[in-house]
Design a protein around this motif. Sequence first.
Motif, PDB file in Angstrom:
ATOM      1  N   THR A 116      -5.304   0.007 -15.032  1.00  0.00           N
ATOM      2  CA  THR A 116      -4.952  -0.770 -13.840  1.00  0.00           C
ATOM      3  C   THR A 116      -6.133  -0.883 -12.882  1.00  0.00           C
ATOM      4  N   TRP A 117      -6.279  -2.084 -12.316  1.00  0.00           N
ATOM      5  CA  TRP A 117      -7.458  -2.353 -11.484  1.00  0.00           C
ATOM      6  C   TRP A 117      -7.416  -1.650 -10.134  1.00  0.00           C
ATOM      7  N   GLY A 118      -6.211  -1.256  -9.659  1.00  0.00           N
ATOM      8  CA  GLY A 118      -6.122  -0.628  -8.347  1.00  0.00           C
ATOM      9  C   GLY A 118      -6.515   0.841  -8.353  1.00  0.00           C
ATOM     10  N   ARG A 119      -5.901   1.613  -9.238  1.00  0.00           N
ATOM     11  CA  ARG A 119      -6.112   3.064  -9.248  1.00  0.00           C
ATOM     12  C   ARG A 119      -6.526   3.609 -10.616  1.00  0.00           C
ATOM     13  N   GLY A 120      -6.740   2.741 -11.591  1.00  0.00           N
ATOM     14  CA  GLY A 120      -7.227   3.195 -12.892  1.00  0.00           C
ATOM     15  C   GLY A 120      -6.214   3.943 -13.726  1.00  0.00           C
ATOM     16  N   PHE A 121      -4.924   3.629 -13.597  1.00  0.00           N
ATOM     17  CA  PHE A 121      -3.905   4.280 -14.417  1.00  0.00           C
ATOM     18  C   PHE A 121      -3.972   3.732 -15.843  1.00  0.00           C
ATOM     19  N   GLN A 122      -3.843   4.647 -16.821  1.00  0.00           N
ATOM     20  CA  GLN A 122      -3.945   4.269 -18.226  1.00  0.00           C
ATOM     21  C   GLN A 122      -2.691   3.557 -18.689  1.00  0.00           C
ATOM     22  N   GLY A 123      -2.884   2.419 -19.357  1.00  0.00           N
ATOM     23  CA  GLY A 123      -1.783   1.676 -19.958  1.00  0.00           C
ATOM     24  C   GLY A 123      -1.982   1.592 -21.458  1.00  0.00           C
ATOM     25  N   TYR A 124      -1.918   0.393 -21.999  1.00  0.00           N
ATOM     26  CA  TYR A 124      -2.046   0.189 -23.434  1.00  0.00           C
ATOM     27  C   TYR A 124      -3.496   0.295 -23.885  1.00  0.00           C
ATOM     28  N   GLU A 159       1.126  -8.598 -11.219  1.00  0.00           N
ATOM     29  CA  GLU A 159       0.198  -7.664 -10.556  1.00  0.00           C
ATOM     30  C   GLU A 159       0.601  -6.183 -10.640  1.00  0.00           C
ATOM     31  N   PRO A 160       1.020  -5.705 -11.822  1.00  0.00           N
ATOM     32  CA  PRO A 160       1.240  -4.259 -11.934  1.00  0.00           C
ATOM     33  C   PRO A 160      -0.052  -3.463 -11.790  1.00  0.00           C
ATOM     34  N   GLY A 161      -1.181  -4.132 -11.961  1.00  0.00           N
ATOM     35  CA  GLY A 161      -2.463  -3.448 -11.795  1.00  0.00           C
ATOM     36  C   GLY A 161      -2.714  -2.954 -10.383  1.00  0.00           C
ATOM     37  N   ALA A 162      -1.898  -3.419  -9.433  1.00  0.00           N
ATOM     38  CA  ALA A 162      -2.076  -3.014  -8.035  1.00  0.00           C
ATOM     39  C   ALA A 162      -1.288  -1.764  -7.664  1.00  0.00           C
ATOM     40  N   GLN A 163      -0.580  -1.153  -8.615  1.00  0.00           N
ATOM     41  CA  GLN A 163       0.240   0.023  -8.302  1.00  0.00           C
ATOM     42  C   GLN A 163      -0.557   1.074  -7.530  1.00  0.00           C
ATOM     43  N   ARG A 164       0.079   1.624  -6.504  1.00  0.00           N
ATOM     44  CA  ARG A 164      -0.557   2.682  -5.715  1.00  0.00           C
ATOM     45  C   ARG A 164      -0.253   4.069  -6.286  1.00  0.00           C
ATOM     46  N   ASP A 165       0.915   4.191  -6.905  1.00  0.00           N
ATOM     47  CA  ASP A 165       1.258   5.430  -7.601  1.00  0.00           C
ATOM     48  C   ASP A 165       1.709   5.045  -9.001  1.00  0.00           C
ATOM     49  N   THR A 186       0.813  -1.215   0.000  1.00  0.00           N
ATOM     50  CA  THR A 186       0.000   0.000   0.000  1.00  0.00           C
ATOM     51  C   THR A 186       0.847   1.266   0.000  1.00  0.00           C
ATOM     52  N   ALA A 187       2.181   1.105  -0.094  1.00  0.00           N
ATOM     53  CA  ALA A 187       3.088   2.256  -0.138  1.00  0.00           C
ATOM     54  C   ALA A 187       3.413   2.604  -1.589  1.00  0.00           C
ATOM     55  N   SER A 188       4.308   3.562  -1.776  1.00  0.00           N
ATOM     56  CA  SER A 188       4.766   3.890  -3.121  1.00  0.00           C
ATOM     57  C   SER A 188       5.426   2.668  -3.768  1.00  0.00           C
ATOM     58  N   TRP A 189       5.309   2.596  -5.106  1.00  0.00           N
ATOM     59  CA  TRP A 189       5.909   1.476  -5.845  1.00  0.00           C
ATOM     60  C   TRP A 189       7.208   1.898  -6.559  1.00  0.00           C
TER      61      TRP A 189
END
Length: 460
Positions: free
Chosen positions: A265-273, A191-197, A158-161
Motif C-alpha cells: 500500500t502506498w500510504g503505509r506500506g502494508f503488505q498485500g498480494y 484507494e485501499p492503498g491509503a489505509q492508515r491502519d 487520516t483516522a482509523s479505517w
Amino acid sequence: MKSQAMILPSKIHRSLVGGCLALAVVLISPHHSLAAPKTAVATNDFLNSIGVVSTFPDRGQPLARTIEMVRYCGFRWVRAGIEGLSDEGPTTIQTFLDLHRETGARLNWGLVSGGTDVKKLVETGRVLAEAGALLAFEGNNEPNNWGVTYQGESGGGTASWMAVAKLQRDLYQAVKSDPVLAKYPVWSISEPGAQRDNVGLQFLTIPPDAQTRMPDGTKYADYANLHNYIYHSHSPYPADNKTWHAADPTAASRVDGLFGNFGVTWGRGFQGYTQEQLNTLPRVTTETGVAIGGSVTEQMHGLNLMSMYLAQFKRGYAYTSVYLLRDRTDEDGNQSFGFFKPDYSPRKAAIYLHNLTTILADKGTLAKPGQLDFTIEDQPETVHELLLQHSDGTFQLIVWDERLSGQDHVTVQFGDTRASVTTYDPTLGVEPVQTLSNVRSLEITLSDHPIVIALSPSMQ
C-alpha cells in the motif's frame, strides 16, 4: 495513414488510400505456424468493458441528454449509486431503469462518497437486477477523501479505517446472502492503498496469517477496484506509452496503480498480494481519465481515452470507467475531463470512441473464440495488439501505437493466406480505409492511435 501488404508476384489487388498505393498478393505456399497461435477474446467482452462516469438530473444533466451521449459513444455500463437518489427526484431509481431501457447500458451500483446505507443499496440494487440493469456492486468511493460514519464509528481519511472495513464486509455479506443478488460481483472500495491502519482492505479476502486488524478470512470483494488516472504527481507529463504504463500491474507503474493499492500500500506500506498474485487478480477501474489543459490538447485527450480502454482491457481490467461523460458545471476543477462539452457537443474523444465502437459493433454471442496465427515482426515497445473475434467469426485485430511523435512501420505476418483483409482508422471515420485480397502479410504505419484489421477466414 499508410498501409500496404508485402509483395510476391501473383494476383495483385490495388487500392489507393491517402495517396498511397496499397498492394496485396496471393502467396502460393503451404500453411506454416509463425508461433503459437493466439486465442482471441470475444469482441463483445471488450465492448462490455467500456464504461463511463456521469452526472444525473440531481446535478443538472437531463436524462434525455445523458441517453443521447451514452448511445453515441457506445458505452456499455455507467458508474452510479445511491448518492443523490431519492423517491421524489429529480434522480430516482426509474432514472436508471430508463437509462438502461433506452441504451442497454448496465449500472455498477455503489455507496459512492461517504455512503453507508447498505440496506438502501441492496433494495435498489434488487430493482435494477430484476430489470437486467445491474452490473455489479461497488464499495465506498475514495474513503481517504470522503470518510464514513458507520454504526456510530467514524473512519477513513487520516483516522482509523475500521469503520470502512466493517462497512465493506457487511456490504459483501448483504449482497451474497440475497438470493437475487448473490450472483453479482462486488467491487472493492477505491484507494485501499491509503489505509492508515492495516485493516486488510488491500485483499479481496484476507488470507491466513496476514496480521491485519480484521480477522483472517474476512471477505471484502470479488474484484479489486482502482482509480488509476494516467496523469499523476509521479508521472505528470505526456509521454510515450502513457495509458499502457497506467495499466501496469507491477511496481514499475508510476501512477496510482494496482501494485500500490493491492501489492504494497502506498500510504503505509502494508503488505498485500505478491506480484505473481497481482498478475491474475480480478480487477476493474471505476475512475480514470485526463483533463484538457497545459500540454494536453483536445486531440491528445481523445487519443489518450481511446487507447486507455484498449490498454486496460489488454492488461487484465475486466471493466474500465472513464471520468467523465460531460464536463461538470457544478464543481470547480472538473470542466475539461468530459467526452462532451457543457453544451453537449462532442469532443474528439467522443467522436473517436464512437467510431471505434461502431467499427467493432457486435451484440451477438461467441461461445468459444478461435485462434489466429500471426506475429508482428520486430514489435516496438510502444506498439500493442488486441485480438478480438466478432460473433460472425471475423477476427478483428487492433494494433495501436502510443507515440508522442514519430512513426513505427510494422509488418503483421499471418500463418496462412487470408482471403480478405479490411482496415479501419477510427480517427478518420467508420468506413474502411482499404480492403485487400489474398493477404499473407500486411505493412502498416502507426503513430498515436489504433488501426482495426478485420480478417476473413483463411484460404486453406
